[in-house]
Write a protein that holds these residues in place. Structure first.
Motif, PDB file in Angstrom:
ATOM      1  N   LEU A 130       0.849  -1.185   0.000  1.00  0.00           N
ATOM      2  CA  LEU A 130       0.000   0.000   0.000  1.00  0.00           C
ATOM      3  C   LEU A 130       0.889   1.241   0.000  1.00  0.00           C
ATOM      4  O   LEU A 130       1.871   1.305   0.749  1.00  0.00           O
ATOM      5  N   VAL A 131       0.548   2.241  -0.829  1.00  0.00           N
ATOM      6  CA  VAL A 131       1.332   3.475  -0.902  1.00  0.00           C
ATOM      7  C   VAL A 131       0.393   4.675  -0.910  1.00  0.00           C
ATOM      8  O   VAL A 131      -0.755   4.585  -1.335  1.00  0.00           O
ATOM      9  N   LEU A 150       6.776  -6.093  -7.145  1.00  0.00           N
ATOM     10  CA  LEU A 150       5.597  -6.015  -6.291  1.00  0.00           C
ATOM     11  C   LEU A 150       4.586  -5.056  -6.888  1.00  0.00           C
ATOM     12  O   LEU A 150       4.884  -4.305  -7.826  1.00  0.00           O
ATOM     13  N   VAL A 151       3.376  -5.072  -6.365  1.00  0.00           N
ATOM     14  CA  VAL A 151       2.283  -4.252  -6.889  1.00  0.00           C
ATOM     15  C   VAL A 151       1.970  -3.144  -5.892  1.00  0.00           C
ATOM     16  O   VAL A 151       1.649  -3.420  -4.729  1.00  0.00           O
ATOM     17  N   ALA A 152       2.068  -1.896  -6.349  1.00  0.00           N
ATOM     18  CA  ALA A 152       1.704  -0.755  -5.507  1.00  0.00           C
ATOM     19  C   ALA A 152       0.189  -0.569  -5.551  1.00  0.00           C
ATOM     20  O   ALA A 152      -0.411  -0.544  -6.628  1.00  0.00           O
ATOM     21  N   VAL A 153      -0.421  -0.437  -4.386  1.00  0.00           N
ATOM     22  CA  VAL A 153      -1.862  -0.204  -4.276  1.00  0.00           C
ATOM     23  C   VAL A 153      -2.056   1.195  -3.682  1.00  0.00           C
ATOM     24  O   VAL A 153      -1.691   1.427  -2.527  1.00  0.00           O
ATOM     25  N   PRO A 154      -2.590   2.159  -4.451  1.00  0.00           N
ATOM     26  CA  PRO A 154      -2.688   3.533  -3.954  1.00  0.00           C
ATOM     27  C   PRO A 154      -3.796   3.708  -2.928  1.00  0.00           C
ATOM     28  O   PRO A 154      -4.889   3.164  -3.062  1.00  0.00           O
ATOM     29  N   VAL A 155      -3.480   4.482  -1.884  1.00  0.00           N
ATOM     30  CA  VAL A 155      -4.459   4.862  -0.860  1.00  0.00           C
ATOM     31  C   VAL A 155      -4.739   6.350  -1.048  1.00  0.00           C
ATOM     32  O   VAL A 155      -3.819   7.172  -0.997  1.00  0.00           O
ATOM     33  N   ASP A 156      -5.994   6.704  -1.252  1.00  0.00           N
ATOM     34  CA  ASP A 156      -6.350   8.092  -1.533  1.00  0.00           C
ATOM     35  C   ASP A 156      -5.978   9.014  -0.372  1.00  0.00           C
ATOM     36  O   ASP A 156      -5.786   8.585   0.766  1.00  0.00           O
ATOM     37  N   LEU A 200      -9.199   4.613   4.879  1.00  0.00           N
ATOM     38  CA  LEU A 200      -9.273   3.793   3.663  1.00  0.00           C
ATOM     39  C   LEU A 200      -8.286   2.630   3.659  1.00  0.00           C
ATOM     40  O   LEU A 200      -8.335   1.799   2.751  1.00  0.00           O
ATOM     41  N   VAL A 201      -7.408   2.583   4.638  1.00  0.00           N
ATOM     42  CA  VAL A 201      -6.326   1.597   4.591  1.00  0.00           C
ATOM     43  C   VAL A 201      -6.849   0.172   4.746  1.00  0.00           C
ATOM     44  O   VAL A 201      -6.589  -0.705   3.900  1.00  0.00           O
ATOM     45  N   GLU A 202      -7.576  -0.112   5.825  1.00  0.00           N
ATOM     46  CA  GLU A 202      -7.987  -1.497   6.080  1.00  0.00           C
ATOM     47  C   GLU A 202      -8.845  -2.099   4.974  1.00  0.00           C
ATOM     48  O   GLU A 202      -8.656  -3.276   4.630  1.00  0.00           O
ATOM     49  N   PRO A 218     -10.182  10.042  -5.771  1.00  0.00           N
ATOM     50  CA  PRO A 218     -10.697  11.349  -6.204  1.00  0.00           C
ATOM     51  C   PRO A 218     -10.069  12.524  -5.481  1.00  0.00           C
ATOM     52  O   PRO A 218      -9.900  13.595  -6.078  1.00  0.00           O
ATOM     53  N   VAL A 219      -9.727  12.375  -4.215  1.00  0.00           N
ATOM     54  CA  VAL A 219      -9.130  13.509  -3.492  1.00  0.00           C
ATOM     55  C   VAL A 219      -7.729  13.793  -4.033  1.00  0.00           C
ATOM     56  O   VAL A 219      -7.377  14.949  -4.303  1.00  0.00           O
ATOM     57  N   ALA A 220      -6.919  12.744  -4.216  1.00  0.00           N
ATOM     58  CA  ALA A 220      -5.577  12.931  -4.764  1.00  0.00           C
ATOM     59  C   ALA A 220      -5.634  13.509  -6.174  1.00  0.00           C
ATOM     60  O   ALA A 220      -4.806  14.347  -6.551  1.00  0.00           O
TER      61      ALA A 220
END
Length: 401
Positions: A76-77, A94-100, A112-114, A333-335
């Motif tokens: 998670l990034v 590895l695969v980056a998973v974006p967190v808004d 939003l993390v969990e 959407p926020v990012a």
């Protein structure tokens, strides 16, 4: 042109580099400055170990590599960040998973993390964006429940604190950049901090091509991520000034905040009560209440000799990440809105309060001029095309970091 930022370097730095060069410290394999810089920086952060490397990007790459995760695992990034954060996952298979982002500090939204944690998630890289730290106590609680490794991206947060504790000592590892526009610089360069003896040993091994005994027999695929001795000498000289540099960054930001407080349509950076923001860049968001778009304001300021930069393009929009096997299309959407509306104003520590006041006056002046144009355009018989000096449509600004 007033630049967005310029490093603060004096005769002390020149002398330190010259002495290191005269002593032959031109590589990363010997000399006193590298281990001394590692010890001194780790002590500043409050970590047991510092591992000096070639850049903030390679610090992140090495920190992830040290975990030896199975290819295809997820990390998670923060969605709003420099691409280097996601590259640390990508270049390790590895695969980056974006967190808004969230709207106040612009850091990753911990709510939003969990929901994003899957059976393949192994680590999380929170970014202390623009110098405001993430609330690490809460993030560490989440990570502990899900057995995730926490790698702080501290490229922009030298000296930032969470309830009095320094960024870089709040996760399993912290990754710093010493690029030319950072709070302290070695030109290029970076550092990993950790209090884990085991991780420190592995990081040092992998940094130096994984040399062991016998020297040219390699059990692990390592990297040449060594900092040079004269860069470390520069870093030591800069580190002696870091408290003053942070104070000056905060002075610049507080002066801007005070002067921009009554400008409609400008959102200034936050500082939560539990945090110390070091304001790596002085970052603002332009809302619909401002009479120009973000791009229009940047263009107008450039015409006045004032440089600026946009916020980062979020990770969920990066083409090469979207094409990666295993990519998860997470809406941010926020990012995305921050990417469209955010900009940095000049924030070198050498700016005087009068310099800052002059920049804010130009922001106010271009806003007033545009409001006047709108008022006249709404008056019967007057159009903007008939008015002398009407501005041309704004071109998209350069987004060079």
């Amino acid at each position: 042109m007033i630049p967005v930022f310029e490093p603060y370097l004096g005769e002390e730095e020149v002398q330190a580099v010259a002495e290191a060069v005269r002593a032959g410290e031109i590589s990363g394999s010997f000399g006193e400055n590298i281990p001394a810089f590692e010890r001194e920086f780790a002590e500043f952060v409050g970590a047991a170990h510092g591992i000096a490397v070639t850049s903030g990007t390679t610090a992140l790459h090495l920190a992830v590599a040290a975990l030896d995760l199975e290819p295809g695992s997820e990390v998670l990034v923060s969605a709003s960040t420099n691409i280097a954060t996601a590259l640390a996952a990508f270049h390790n298979g590895l695969v980056a998973v974006p967190v808004d982002s969230e709207n106040e500090t612009w850091n990753l939204d911990l709510d939003l993390v969990e929901p994003l944690i899957s059976e393949r998630t192994r680590a999380i890289i929170p970014v202390h964006l623009f110098g405001h730290p993430v609330e690490m106590e809460r993030l560490n609680e989440i990570a502990s429940r899900h057995d995730l490794v926490v790698i702080e991206d501290c490229a922009e947060s030298h000296g930032a604190t969470v309830r009095g504790q320094m960024s870089g000592a709040l996760g399993n590892m912290g990754c710093f950049s010493f690029y030319a526009n950072k709070i302290i610089t070695t030109g290029e360069g970076g550092m990993i901090t950790t209090s884990s003896d085991e991780l420190a040993e592995r990081l040092r091994l992998l940094r130096n091509l994984a040399f062991q005994r016998p020297r040219f027999f390699h059990e692990h695929p390592g990297f040449n991520f060594r900092m040079t001795g004269f860069q470390a000498a520069l870093g030591r000289a800069q580190l002696r000034k870091i408290d003053w540099l942070v104070d000056q960054k905060r002075r610049v930001a507080h002066t801007y905040n005070e002067l921009l407080a009554d400008v409609p349509g400008i959102i200034t950076p936050a500082e939560k009560e539990w945090a110390r923001n070091v304001y790596w860049m002085y970052s603002i968001v332009v809302t619909d209440d401002f009479p120009l778009s973000r791009d229009g304001l940047m263009e107008a300021l450039r015409d006045e000799g004032i440089d600026s930069r946009t916020f980062f393009c979020p990770m969920n929009l990066q083409p090469f990440l979207r094409e990666q096997d295993g990519w998860r299309d997470v809406p941010c959407p926020v990012a995305e809105d921050l990417w469209q509306r955010g900009l940095y104003l000049p924030c070198a520590v050498t700016l005087s309060d009068d310099d800052i006041a002059g920049i804010v006056e130009r922001v106010q002046a271009v806003a007033s001029a545009r409001r006047l144009i709108r008022t006249r355009a709404s008056t019967p018989g007057i159009t903007t095309s008939s008015m002398p000096g009407s501005p041309t449509p704004a071109r998209p600004p350069s987004s060079t970091a």
